[in-house]
Design an enzyme around this catalytic site. Structure first.
Site, PDB file in Angstrom:
ATOM      1  N   ASP A  65       2.679   5.851  -6.330  1.00  0.00           N
ATOM      2  CA  ASP A  65       3.484   5.858  -5.692  1.00  0.00           C
ATOM      3  C   ASP A  65       4.773   5.645  -7.027  1.00  0.00           C
ATOM      4  OD1 ASP A  65       2.807   5.611  -3.418  1.00  0.00           O
ATOM      5  OD2 ASP A  65       1.879   3.794  -3.826  1.00  0.00           O
TER       6      ASP A  65
ATOM      7  N   HIS B 237       1.185  -1.317  -0.063  1.00  0.00           N
ATOM      8  CA  HIS B 237      -0.352   0.236  -0.331  1.00  0.00           C
ATOM      9  C   HIS B 237       0.916   1.036   0.223  1.00  0.00           C
ATOM     10  CE1 HIS B 237      -3.513   2.438   0.344  1.00  0.00           C
ATOM     11  NE2 HIS B 237      -3.838   1.808   1.726  1.00  0.00           N
TER      12      HIS B 237
ATOM     13  N   HIS C 282      -2.117  -1.934  -9.631  1.00  0.00           N
ATOM     14  CA  HIS C 282      -3.446  -1.493  -8.967  1.00  0.00           C
ATOM     15  C   HIS C 282      -4.383  -2.513  -9.160  1.00  0.00           C
ATOM     16  CE1 HIS C 282      -5.746   1.223  -6.744  1.00  0.00           C
ATOM     17  NE2 HIS C 282      -4.892   1.674  -6.967  1.00  0.00           N
TER      18      HIS C 282
END
Ligand code: COA
Length: 389
Positions: free
Chosen positions: A325, A235, A274
C-alpha cells in the site's frame, strides 16, 4: 460488563487456549492459489513469482491463472477476454442504485452495495457448480470496474461513460473514469498494480470470503463480505491512508521529523508492517519501480522523495518495512485518481484472488467453525425484572 471483562475465577489452561490473538501463525487449511514465503520475501501465484507475472503478463492473463490454475495460451486468452469484455455492461437498475447513493458515502460502500445488487439480479444465485461460479467470477471481474467508474463519475456530478469492448481492462477503466486513456506507461503501471494486488493467500478479506463460502452461501455474498473486510485501514484501506498521511506531511524535508514524532507518539504509520513479512514485502520493489516511473512522467518527484525519507527512518528506528500500500498510494495519486477510490481499485484486482479461493473452498468444503475459550461470568440464574430493582 465491558468487552474486556474476564471472570476473576477464570483459570487459563494453556493447552486449551492454543491459538494466538489474530490467528497469528495459525494454518487454517491448504490452498494451491498462492504462497507467501516470509523467509525469502517471495510470493508465488500458482507457482509463478509475482514479479515475473507483473513484468511479463497483462492483468487478464493473471485473472485466468487465478481461476484456471494455468496461464492461458493465445486462444484461451482471446476466448477469456472476449467473455470478460462482453460482460462489462451493468444494468440500468444497478446504475440507478449507484447514482442514488449519498454523494458522501465512501466508494467502498458504493461498490459493496453495487455487488450486492448484482447478486440480487442473478437468477442463478444458488447455482454454485464450478462452471457457474467460474462464469460469475468473470462477470465480477468485468463489472466491478464499470461500477467503480460509474461511482467515480457520479460523485463528481459527471455523466456515466459506458465501457468499451476494444480495450484491455486497465485501458477501459481509465476511459470510463476520465474519458481518455493515458500514456501506455501509465496503463502498464496501473496494470502492474492490479497484478500485485490480485492475491495474497489467507489475508483477512480472503479468509472472510472463505468463511462465507463454507456455509454454502453464494459468491456475491462472499465478495460483499470480502469488500467489507478489505475496507478497513489495517487491510486494503491503508493505501488511501498512506496518501492522506503524505498530504498531511506536505513537504519531503519534513518527512524525517514527522516520522520521528509519529514513532515517539507510538502512532501506527499506514503502509508499513505486515503480519507475515517481517523483513519486507515481496511486492514492494516492483510497485516502487512503477511509482518512480509515475514520478518521472508527471515531473512531480515530491511524493517519492517523501517515500524514501519515511522508509529510511522507519527501517533505521524500527526495522519495519513498507507494504504494497505504501508505493501503491502515491502511484494512484500520480495517475490522477481521487484518494477514496484507491481501495475500490484494490477490489477490482482482489476479486480474482477472492473468486479463486471461493471456488477452491467450494470444491472441498467443510463449514469453518472455530472455538473460543469462554472467560465470562460463571453460570448464574436469571432473576425476573421485578427482582432486579
Ligand atoms: N507503524 C508503527 N509501528 C508498527 C507498524 C506500523 N505500521 N506496524 C507494526 N508496528 C509495530 C507494532 O506497534 C508492534 O510494536 P510493539 O511490539 O512494540 O508493540 C510491532 O510492530 C508488531 O506489530 P503488530 O501490530 O503486532 O503487527 P500485526 O501483525 O498485528 O499487524 C499490520 C500487522 C499490517 C496490521 C500492522 O503492521 C499495521 O497496522 N500496519 C499499518 C496498516 C497497514 O499498512 N496495513 C496494510 C497491510 S498490507
Amino acid at each position: 460488563m465491558t468487552q474486556e471483562y474476564i471472570n476473576p475465577d477464570y483459570v487459563a489452561e494453556p493447552e486449551k487456549v492454543n491459538t494466538k490473538k489474530g490467528l497469528e501463525g495459525s494454518v487454517i487449511d491448504t490452498s494451491s492459489v498462492s504462497k507467501v514465503n516470509p523467509d525469502t520475501n517471495s510470493l508465488i501465484y500458482r507457482g509463478y513469482p509475482v514479479q515475473d507475472l507483473a513484468e511479463n503478463c497483462r492483468f487478464e492473463e493473471v485473472a485466468y491463472l487465478m481461476y484456471k490454475g494455468e496461464l492461458p495460451n493465445r486462444t484461451q486468452l482471446s476466448e477469456f477476454e472476449g467473455l470478460e469484455r462482453s460482460y462489462r455492461d451493468i444494468s440500468k437498475d444497478n446504475l440507478g442504485v449507484i447514482k442514488a447513493l449519498p454523494k458522501k458515502c465512501h466508494p467502498m460502500d458504493s461498490i459493496r452495495t453495487a455487488v450486492s445488487f448484482l447478486g440480487c439480479e442473478d437468477e442463478r444465485i444458488w447455482d454454485a457448480t464450478p462452471a457457474t461460479n467460474y462464469d460469475k467470477a468473470i462477470r465480477l471481474l468485468a463489472k466491478i470496474p464499470t461500477m467503480v467508474a460509474a461511482d467515480y463519475r457520479f460523485k463528481k456530478g459527471l455523466d456515466f461513460i459506458a465501457p468499451r469492448k476494444d480495450m484491455t481492462l486497465a485501458e477501459n477503466f481509465f476511459h470510463m473514469c476520465f474519458g481518455k486513456v493515458p500514456d501506455a506507461q501509465v496503463v502498464k503501471a496501473f496494470d502492474v498494480s492490479l497484478i500485485l494486488y490480485a492475491e495474497h493467500s489467507f489475508n483477512a478479506s480472503t479468509f472472510t470470503t472463505r468463511v462465507v463460502t463454507s456455509t454454502e452461501s453464494d459468491i456475491y455474498s462472499a465478495t460483499v463480505a470480502g469488500i467489507g473486510a478489505l475496507k478497513g485501514p489495517l487491510h486494503g484501506g491503508a493505501n488511501e491512508m498512506v496518501m492522506h498521511m503524505m498530504i498531511e506531511i506536505a513537504d519531503p524535508l519534513k518527512a524525517e521529523q514527522w516520522m520521528l514524532d509519529a514513532l515517539a507518539k507510538k502512532r501506527k504509520v499506514m503502509g508499513f508492517g505486515h503480519r507475515v513479512y517481517k523483513s519486507g514485502d515481496s511486492r514492494v520493489p516492483t510497485m516502487k519501480k512503477y511509482a518512480l516511473k509515475m514520478a518521472d512522467l508527471s515531473g512531480n518527484k515530491k511524493w517519492m522523495q517523501m517515500y524514501e525519507s519515511l522508509e529510511k527512518v522507519m527501517a533505521e528506528k524500527k526495522k519495519i518495512y513498507p507494504n504494497l500500500d505504501f508505493p501503491a498510494g502515491p502511484a494512484y495519486y500520480m495517475m490522477g485518481f481521487e484518494i477514496d477510490f484507491f481501495t475500490p481499485i484494490f477490489v477490482m484486482a482482489r476479486t480474482t484472488g477472492w473468486s479463486a479461493h471461493i471456488m477452491e473452498q467450494a470444491a472441498s468444503n467443510r463449514i469453518i467453525r472455530p472455538l473460543s475459550e469462554y472467560v465470562g461470568a460463571t453460570q448464574r440464574s436469571v432473576k425476573p425484572l421485578s427482582e432486579r430493582g
